[in-house]
Structures are given as C-alpha cells and as structure tokens.
Design an enzyme around this catalytic site. Structure first.
Site, mmCIF file in Angstrom:
data_model
loop_
_atom_site.group_PDB
_atom_site.id
_atom_site.type_symbol
_atom_site.label_atom_id
_atom_site.label_comp_id
_atom_site.label_asym_id
_atom_site.label_seq_id
_atom_site.Cartn_x
_atom_site.Cartn_y
_atom_site.Cartn_z
ATOM 1 N N CYS A 1 28.599 -43.948 -40.739
ATOM 2 C CA CYS A 1 27.902 -42.740 -40.656
ATOM 3 C C CYS A 1 27.576 -42.423 -42.315
ATOM 4 O O CYS A 1 26.907 -41.454 -42.632
ATOM 5 C CB CYS A 1 28.720 -41.600 -40.204
ATOM 6 N N HIS B 1 22.213 -35.959 -36.504
ATOM 7 C CA HIS B 1 22.898 -36.897 -37.432
ATOM 8 C C HIS B 1 22.545 -38.232 -37.293
ATOM 9 O O HIS B 1 22.767 -39.087 -36.583
ATOM 10 C CB HIS B 1 24.403 -36.733 -37.184
ATOM 11 N N CYS C 1 32.939 -38.218 -42.710
ATOM 12 C CA CYS C 1 34.130 -39.162 -42.015
ATOM 13 C C CYS C 1 33.184 -40.396 -41.463
ATOM 14 O O CYS C 1 32.089 -40.219 -41.477
ATOM 15 C CB CYS C 1 34.390 -38.223 -40.613
#
Length: 403
Positions: free
Chosen positions: A91, A359, A389
């Site tokens: 991510c 996202h 995160c």
C-alpha cells in the site's frame, strides 16, 4: 546532502474498481502514460529532463507486470532516454517511490525524478499475484497470517474501538471529501482522464457516497466475521498469537474500509538547480522519510511506530506537525493513530480519505502526499506528515515543509 523539493503533484480522479467503473477500459499503462504526459506538459519538461521514473504498483502481473514504469515511459511522450523503475511496497508503493526519488536527489544521484504509481484494481484483481506469506504454509503459520480485514478487526479489539466509532469516522470521511470537492480543493491537482478523441471519461472521484450516515452504515454486516469464525478460522489462529483477547470483535465492513478503485498519481521531485534550469518554483521540501517493519499478524499498526521513528530521526515532535494524512485503509488504522498521538482529529485527513474516495494501492502514497501539499498551501500551514499502514506488517512516512 542537497535538499529535495516537490515541484508539482497531480493525480487522476479515482474510478470505481469494477467492470462498470468509468476507468475500467483504461489500462494501467495508458493511465500512467497520460499522467506522466500531463505532468511533463504542466512543467515544460522535454528531453532527458529527469533521471528516472520511479513508479509504484502492487499487483505486478499481466498488464501491470514487466516493469510497468518503463512501459509507461515508452507509452508516454517522455524521451526514451528516461528509464523506469517499478517498485512494490504494497500500500505504500507510491510513497516509497517518492521517498526513494527524494533520497536519490539528496544523495546527488540525479537532479530530478518523477515518482508516483498506479493501480487498476478493476482490471487486475488485488491478490492475483499471490504472496508467500499467504500461500506458503510454512511462512503463513510462522507469522500467524490472517487477511488484512481481520487484522483491522484485531486492532479494534486490542485497542478498544467500537463499531460506532469506526462508522462515525467513515461518515466524517465522506462528509469531508464531499465538502472538499464542492469547494474545489482538488481542482489544481486532479487531471481529468480523456479518451483518444479527447472526450472526458472521468473528472471526479467516482467512488464517493456523500449521503452516507450512521443509519446506512449500521445496516451493513461485518465483512470479515464469517471468514474469521469459519472452521478452522482465522480468529482462532489470531487468538493463538494474542491469547489475552477473549475474541475478535468484527467491526469493519465495506462502508468503514477503503474502497477498491482505479487511479494514478505523479510527483515531480528535484533539487534547487533543476528548478532554476527549468524556471520552476519549488512548492515544498521533503524534510524526512522513514519506513519500518511491524507485527505481521495485526499488520496495520505501522503508522504509529513509523511516525515515532521519523519524528525522532528528524529531531521533531508531534506538535511540530500542522497537518496529517493517515491512509484510511480501515477505520481502526486512523483511530489507533489518533489514540496514540492524541492529535486534533480536525488536523487528520481534513479533506476525507480512502474510505470516501478509494485506495488505488500503488498510487495512494503519492496521492496523499499531493493532498497534504495542497492543504498546506490552502491553509497557509507549514509542515505536514503523510503515513500509511502496509500489508504483512510495515509502515512508511514522509514529512514535507511548504516553501
């Protein structure tokens, strides 16, 4: 060490990551190339203007495989003498691209870079590339692997966050995002996606649900409860790791978790000489970068220790930061950050986040840095911190100072 500056930051609007999403027919290479071209055109970049294009993308298979960064350069109008580097830190891939570029500039390895990333989640499914930590039994058992959604629920259980708290954060994210779009706060950074005939495909974040309220979210069933409690069950595995917990409270669902979307973002980073040579004014200085490894089972707590690390490394305190972008992978991630640092919630994701707008894995890190920069400029604030995160237990962070 020389300073590394941000000269520009742009992104695409985020499209729903589904077959009926506006960007579904656009490939990752095509969207990347259009964002690269837009950045080059805005800043008058010609020839070998930058040292490299560092591009994050997470699911590196099929049309997103084979060093997507180089493919994007060749598909764009950039000079073919500019190489490309595809990177994957899950991510945080887009942020890691920016951080790597900044540190290359600081170390003297080139005057300028384009960094960012892409993810077309509606075309290349998350997890379709496989991962040893999930599919290799010896590693999965050693690390007590559970899917991310269950990790988010473990955070909620461990730190005492309720379903209502998570839903309230999600409602606020939607409200802030809608307000930001209505006020034109993204106008300078969002580049509409057009087809080959020049017709606009998408000019606005498509995933948003501005009418979301507590009642709407309250009707949704927890997304990871059945997965956790089914035999043999990830919950039982997690409780072996955390025996002090009686059970896992499953509070997350589609409405308080980040949206699956398509999107791309790019940031132009260079030293002072690059700016003078191209007649460009720096917008911010990249003051510090950091990354860290964390517990791979609870997995998503990285923003807390990496923020502690970056502040220590840069000789700063949390009170020195005016604004924060904490990626809303799941509501509990942001709730844990707020709890750990006791910062004013109004300073964290003031224009909404990934719960509202989505996202796009490989792009989000670059997106939130650009959003942070825009908001610092809009409010006249000086210093901002962005953090995410990361799957399998990591965290990444960047501190920027407005120039």
């Amino acid at each position: 060490m020389t300073d590394a500056y941000i000269y520009d930051a742009i992104r695409s609007p985020r499209g729903k990551g589904r077959p009926d999403g506006a960007l579904h027919e656009v490939t990752s290479v095509t969207l990347s190339a259009r964002i690269l071209d837009a950045l080059a055109e805005r800043n008058g970049l010609t020839g070998h203007a930058v040292e490299d294009v560092i591009w994050g993308n997470v699911t590196q298979v099929g049309e997103q495989g084979g060093c997507l960064a180089r493919s994007a350069v060749l598909a764009s109008g950039l000079d073919q003498s500019i190489p490309g580097l595809a990177i994957n830190r899950f991510c945080a891939s887009g942020m890691e691209a920016v951080n790597l570029a900044a540190n290359q500039v600081k170390g003297g390895a080139g005057a300028a870079y384009i960094a960012g990333g892409v993810e077309m989640m509606g075309r290349v499914a998350m997890g379709s590339d496989g991962a040893a930590i999930a599919v290799d039994p010896s590693l999965a058992m050693k690390t007590y692997f559970v899917p991310q959604g269950i990790s988010a629920d473990i955070i909620a259980t461990e730190y005492g966050f309720t379903r209502d708290q998570a839903d309230a954060l999600a409602v606020e994210s939607q409200r802030r995002a809608a307000e930001a779009w209505a006020a034109g706060r993204f106008a300078n950074s969002v580049v509409p996606v057009r087809d080959q005939n020049g017709l606009t495909i998408l000019a606005h974040d498509e995933y948003m649900r501005p009418g979301t309220d507590m009642q709407t979210l309250g009707a949704l069933k927890p997304s990871f409860k059945e997965m956790g409690e089914s035999m043999p069950g990830f919950d039982k595995l997690a409780l072996m790791k955390y025996p002090h917990l009686e059970r896992i409270e499953h509070i997350h669902h589609a409405g308080n978790s980040s949206g699956i979307v398509d999107g791309a973002a790019a940031i132009l980073i260079g030293n002072a000489e690059f700016g003078r040579a191209h007649g460009l004014k720096p917008r911010a200085r990249i003051r510090a970068t950091a990354k860290i490894g964390t517990d791979p089972t609870i997995m998503l707590t990285g923003p807390v220790p990496v923020t502690e690390k970056i502040l220590k490394d840069s000789g700063m305190s949390i009170s020195d930061i005016d604004l924060f972008e904490v990626n809303e992978a799941f509501a509990s991630v942001v709730l844990r950050f707020l709890q750990a640092f006791e910062v004013d919630p109004a300073k964290v994701n003031p224009n909404g986040g990934s719960i509202a707008m989505g996202h796009p894995l490989g792009a989000t890190g670059a997106i939130i840095i650009g959003t942070l920069l825009d908001e610092l400029e809009r409010t006249g604030k000086g210093t901002g911190l962005a953090t995410l995160c990361i799957a399998s237990g990591m965290g990444a962070a960047t501190i920027i100072e407005r120039v």
